[in-house]
Design a protein around this motif. Structure first.
Motif, short mmCIF file in Angstrom:
data_model
loop_
_atom_site.label_atom_id
_atom_site.label_comp_id
_atom_site.label_asym_id
_atom_site.label_seq_id
_atom_site.Cartn_x
_atom_site.Cartn_y
_atom_site.Cartn_z
N HIS A 133 -5.86 3.53 2.41
CA HIS A 133 -6.61 4.77 2.54
C HIS A 133 -6.19 5.79 1.48
CE1 HIS A 133 -8.53 8.27 4.39
NE2 HIS A 133 -7.36 8.89 4.31
N LEU A 134 -4.90 5.98 1.31
CA LEU A 134 -4.43 6.96 0.33
C LEU A 134 -4.83 6.56 -1.09
CD1 LEU A 134 -0.90 7.67 1.83
CD2 LEU A 134 -2.86 9.22 1.79
N ARG A 135 -4.73 5.27 -1.39
CA ARG A 135 -5.16 4.80 -2.72
C ARG A 135 -6.65 5.05 -2.93
NH1 ARG A 135 -6.33 -1.42 -3.83
NH2 ARG A 135 -8.07 -0.71 -2.50
N ASP A 136 -7.45 4.70 -1.92
CA ASP A 136 -8.90 4.79 -2.07
C ASP A 136 -9.42 6.23 -2.05
OD1 ASP A 136 -8.83 2.06 -2.17
OD2 ASP A 136 -9.66 1.74 -0.16
N ASP B 178 -2.24 8.69 -6.28
CA ASP B 178 -1.69 7.76 -7.27
C ASP B 178 -0.66 6.86 -6.58
OD1 ASP B 178 -1.01 6.45 -9.56
OD2 ASP B 178 0.25 8.06 -10.36
N ILE B 179 -1.18 5.89 -5.85
CA ILE B 179 -0.34 4.97 -5.11
C ILE B 179 -1.05 3.62 -5.11
CG2 ILE B 179 -1.41 5.60 -2.90
CD1 ILE B 179 1.29 5.22 -1.57
N CYS B 180 -0.31 2.55 -5.36
CA CYS B 180 -0.99 1.26 -5.52
C CYS B 180 -0.43 0.15 -4.64
CB CYS B 180 -0.96 0.81 -6.97
SG CYS B 180 0.70 0.48 -7.60
N ARG C 179 -4.34 19.76 11.29
CA ARG C 179 -5.25 18.64 11.18
C ARG C 179 -4.54 17.46 10.52
NH1 ARG C 179 -7.39 21.18 14.32
NH2 ARG C 179 -9.54 21.99 14.44
N CYS C 180 -4.90 16.26 10.97
CA CYS C 180 -4.34 15.05 10.38
C CYS C 180 -5.05 14.77 9.06
CB CYS C 180 -4.53 13.87 11.34
SG CYS C 180 -3.99 12.29 10.65
N SER C 181 -4.29 14.64 7.99
CA SER C 181 -4.89 14.43 6.67
C SER C 181 -5.19 12.95 6.40
CB SER C 181 -3.97 14.97 5.57
OG SER C 181 -2.73 14.28 5.57
N VAL C 182 -4.80 12.07 7.34
CA VAL C 182 -5.10 10.64 7.18
C VAL C 182 -5.84 10.12 8.41
CG1 VAL C 182 -3.22 10.12 5.57
CG2 VAL C 182 -2.78 10.06 8.04
N GLN C 183 -6.68 10.96 8.98
CA GLN C 183 -7.37 10.66 10.23
C GLN C 183 -8.03 9.27 10.26
OE1 GLN C 183 -7.31 12.47 12.96
NE2 GLN C 183 -8.85 11.43 14.19
N PRO C 184 -8.75 8.83 9.24
CA PRO C 184 -9.40 7.52 9.31
C PRO C 184 -8.43 6.35 9.37
CG PRO C 184 -10.39 8.89 7.60
CD PRO C 184 -9.11 9.56 8.00
N ALA C 185 -7.18 6.57 8.96
CA ALA C 185 -6.21 5.48 8.91
C ALA C 185 -4.94 5.80 9.67
CB ALA C 185 -5.87 5.16 7.45
N LYS C 186 -5.01 6.73 10.61
CA LYS C 186 -3.79 7.16 11.29
C LYS C 186 -3.14 6.01 12.06
CE LYS C 186 -6.22 9.18 15.29
NZ LYS C 186 -6.49 10.45 16.00
N PRO C 187 -1.83 6.04 12.23
CA PRO C 187 -1.10 4.94 12.84
C PRO C 187 -1.59 4.61 14.25
CG PRO C 187 0.42 6.48 11.82
CD PRO C 187 -0.93 7.12 11.78
N LEU D 190 -3.91 -5.26 -1.07
CA LEU D 190 -4.71 -4.28 -0.34
C LEU D 190 -6.20 -4.60 -0.33
CD1 LEU D 190 -2.97 -0.98 -1.53
CD2 LEU D 190 -2.57 -2.23 0.61
N ASP D 191 -6.62 -5.47 -1.21
CA ASP D 191 -8.04 -5.80 -1.30
C ASP D 191 -8.40 -7.11 -0.61
OD1 ASP D 191 -8.82 -3.49 -2.85
OD2 ASP D 191 -7.73 -4.40 -4.52
N ARG D 192 -7.44 -7.66 0.13
CA ARG D 192 -7.69 -8.84 0.93
C ARG D 192 -7.47 -8.50 2.40
NH1 ARG D 192 -3.58 -12.82 -0.49
NH2 ARG D 192 -4.57 -13.97 1.21
N PRO D 193 -8.08 -9.26 3.32
CA PRO D 193 -7.89 -8.98 4.75
C PRO D 193 -6.42 -9.01 5.14
CG PRO D 193 -9.70 -10.52 4.44
CD PRO D 193 -9.04 -10.37 3.10
#
Length: 225
Positions: A48-51, A55-57, A98-106, A198-201
């Motif tokens: 999520h952060l990368r997309d 700048d994280i890979c 607010r959660c800044s990573v809401q779509p991917a939160k733990p 990250l680009d594979r299931p």
């Protein structure tokens, strides 16, 4: 995390409670070593952060910036928690309530106020946290409906595999001599948290990595006999 479990109540799938998120972010503060991030969480948070432009890979970069390690067992088995910041030990991803990573939160955050634990048969048991009483008002929610929405199939399979492998991994780590423990924990980190595309299931990679980790640890333990 331990305090939260002390305030947990066992529930059935049909249990109904009143719950409403008030947006106060109280559950995101005073959370030092309280928000675990498992392998599934780390994978999706990094992606999520990368997309979204950070700048994280890779997952190792995520862990270095946003997580802290904690020893779960003296055999060396460790886990990660999200870092906390500030005087009130807020979650590192809290931004003005607010959660800044809401779509991917733990997973721990997605399931709140509920928690999940599998038993030895792989059957899930549910609990809910009464730690923050003001949240328990508003509309009625049923446990099974909440889990259907927030605890989906990939997370269920991941947790079953992770739980089933935890005991044999810990047993093997205990059998490895101290002078080889650093090598064993390198493989533990690499295969549980680091070696993911990250680009594979996620799930197929995790299951393959777990089998490889068990095989490596078994060979290392066998050499000590």
């Amino acid at each position: 995390m331990e305090d939260e479990l002390l305030n947990a109540v066992r529930v059935t799938p049909s249990t109904k409670i009143r719950f409403k998120c008030t947006g106060c972010a109280a559950c995101c503060r005073h959370v030092k070593e309280s928000v675990p991030v498992n392998s599934l969480d780390v994978f999706y948070l990094t992606k999520h952060l990368r997309d979204t432009g950070l700048d994280i890979c890779c997952t190792d970069e995520f862990l270095a910036q946003f997580a802290t390690v904690a020893l779960l067992d003296d055999c060396g088995y460790f886990v990660y928690f999200l870092k906390s910041v500030g005087e009130d030990d807020s979650c590192i991803f809290l931004n003005e309530n607010r959660c800044s990573v809401q779509p991917a939160k733990p997973m721990a955050c997605r399931l709140y106020p509920f928690m999940v634990e599998p038993n030895e048969a792989g059957v899930f048991r549910y609990l809910y946290s009464r730690e923050r009483e003001p949240h328990f008002c508003g509309p009625v929610v049923e446990t099974r409906n909440w889990m259907k929405k927030y605890f989906q199939q990939e997370a269920r399979v991941f947790m079953q595999v992770d739980f089933a492998d935890a005991v044999p991994i810990a047993r093997l780590l205990r059998s490895i001599p101290e002078h080889r423990k650093k090598e064993a924990l390198f493989h533990f980190h690499r295969l549980r948290y680091s070696e993911f595309d990250l680009d594979r299931p996620f799930l197929e990679q995790f299951q393959k990595n777990q089998k490889q980790l068990l095989a490596i640890l078994d060979r290392m333990a066998e050499k000590t006999k």
